[in-house]
Design an enzyme around this catalytic site. Sequence first.
Site, mmCIF file in Angstrom:
data_model
loop_
_atom_site.group_PDB
_atom_site.id
_atom_site.type_symbol
_atom_site.label_atom_id
_atom_site.label_comp_id
_atom_site.label_asym_id
_atom_site.label_seq_id
_atom_site.Cartn_x
_atom_site.Cartn_y
_atom_site.Cartn_z
ATOM 1 N N GLU A 138 1.073 -8.624 8.815
ATOM 2 C CA GLU A 138 0.979 -7.187 9.089
ATOM 3 C C GLU A 138 2.018 -6.397 8.314
ATOM 4 O O GLU A 138 1.866 -5.230 8.045
ATOM 5 C CB GLU A 138 1.103 -6.918 10.584
ATOM 6 C CG GLU A 138 -0.233 -6.922 11.319
ATOM 7 C CD GLU A 138 -0.941 -8.261 11.310
ATOM 8 O OE1 GLU A 138 -0.267 -9.290 11.082
ATOM 9 O OE2 GLU A 138 -2.160 -8.282 11.501
ATOM 10 N N ASP B 274 -10.503 1.005 -24.863
ATOM 11 C CA ASP B 274 -10.538 0.986 -23.397
ATOM 12 C C ASP B 274 -10.552 2.386 -22.807
ATOM 13 O O ASP B 274 -9.952 3.297 -23.359
ATOM 14 C CB ASP B 274 -9.269 0.339 -22.832
ATOM 15 C CG ASP B 274 -9.310 -1.174 -22.874
ATOM 16 O OD1 ASP B 274 -10.379 -1.720 -23.166
ATOM 17 O OD2 ASP B 274 -8.256 -1.765 -22.603
ATOM 18 N N PRO C 64 0.818 -1.224 0.000
ATOM 19 C CA PRO C 64 0.000 0.000 0.000
ATOM 20 C C PRO C 64 0.852 1.274 0.000
ATOM 21 O O PRO C 64 0.349 2.356 -0.318
ATOM 22 C CB PRO C 64 -0.830 -0.106 1.278
ATOM 23 C CG PRO C 64 -0.234 -1.197 2.080
ATOM 24 C CD PRO C 64 0.578 -2.068 1.174
ATOM 25 N N ARG D 124 -3.720 -8.202 -20.626
ATOM 26 C CA ARG D 124 -4.522 -7.722 -21.764
ATOM 27 C C ARG D 124 -3.786 -6.708 -22.620
ATOM 28 O O ARG D 124 -4.223 -6.385 -23.720
ATOM 29 C CB ARG D 124 -5.906 -7.260 -21.337
ATOM 30 C CG ARG D 124 -5.956 -6.244 -20.255
ATOM 31 C CD ARG D 124 -7.326 -6.238 -19.576
ATOM 32 N NE ARG D 124 -8.430 -5.986 -20.494
ATOM 33 C CZ ARG D 124 -8.606 -4.848 -21.153
ATOM 34 N NH1 ARG D 124 -7.774 -3.848 -20.995
ATOM 35 N NH2 ARG D 124 -9.625 -4.688 -21.970
HETATM 36 N N1 ADE Z 1 -1.120 -4.873 0.174
HETATM 37 C C1 ADE Z 1 -2.051 -4.487 1.060
HETATM 38 N N2 ADE Z 1 -2.796 -3.488 0.582
HETATM 39 C C2 ADE Z 1 -2.324 -3.223 -0.675
HETATM 40 C C3 ADE Z 1 -2.671 -2.293 -1.678
HETATM 41 N N3 ADE Z 1 -3.649 -1.412 -1.537
HETATM 42 N N4 ADE Z 1 -1.964 -2.310 -2.826
HETATM 43 C C4 ADE Z 1 -0.957 -3.184 -2.992
HETATM 44 N N5 ADE Z 1 -0.578 -4.086 -2.077
HETATM 45 C C5 ADE Z 1 -1.255 -4.110 -0.922
#
Ligand code: ADE
Length: 226
Positions: free
Chosen positions: A118, A170, A91, A155
């Site tokens: 985690e 697209d 994330p 794709r």
């Molecule tokens: N791992 C946990 N959340 C994620 C996200 N939003 N994007 C990529 N990997 C992740």
Amino acid sequence: MLIDIITLFPEMFAGVFGESIIKRAVDKKILEVRFTQLRDFAFDKHRQVDDSPFGGGAGMVLKPEPVYRAVRDVLSKSDENISRKIILPDPGGEVFTQAKAKELAALDQIVFVCGHYEGFDARIYDLADELISIGDYVLTGGELPAMVIVDAVARMLPDVLGSAESAVTDSFFDGMLGFPQYTRPREFEGKIVPDVLLSGNHAEIKKWREEQSLALTRTRRPDLLK
Ligand code: ADE
């Protein structure tokens, strides 16, 4: 293109990769997908891949040794001269876009390292060429992001989409949302297909579609026009 996925949960991929366009790309040998069970690279007798964080705190952290060993094993199974990237879905990474999908589609190999706890021991990040996020929210692990990225990349590979599904129409292909599409019936619950689409005038249809793409992008995603 060769896709390697290092994960504790390879079964998660069966449904998504066993259907539709990814399946077709695999059947046509445009794409090869290999899975590596991370637990097979845990070196202790309990095959432990995670441990509690130094300094205390809740949750478990993915240990570095199994991940390093798994990545090295995967890399040893393909030619080091091919173009490849190790991607960590995270994330905290760069947010995934269509442009990134196109860029990754030019590679010969992508290795995904999926975490499911985690967090990663910070030293694992040194292995990665790129961290990619699929959006500003936290998922349980890297498997769903890896599926999303593989789908978008597959794709973009030559000969994966049939001409009827061309990526040219697209959304995002040219940085804008796609134009509205219609099929039969011509009238549905009082909603009528625009006349221009039935006119047979290809220049007019093209112009209408471009205008619609621009108008939709302006109202729904004005950030794309900046
Ligand atoms: N791992 C946990 N959340 C994620 C996200 N939003 N994007 C990529 N990997 C992740």
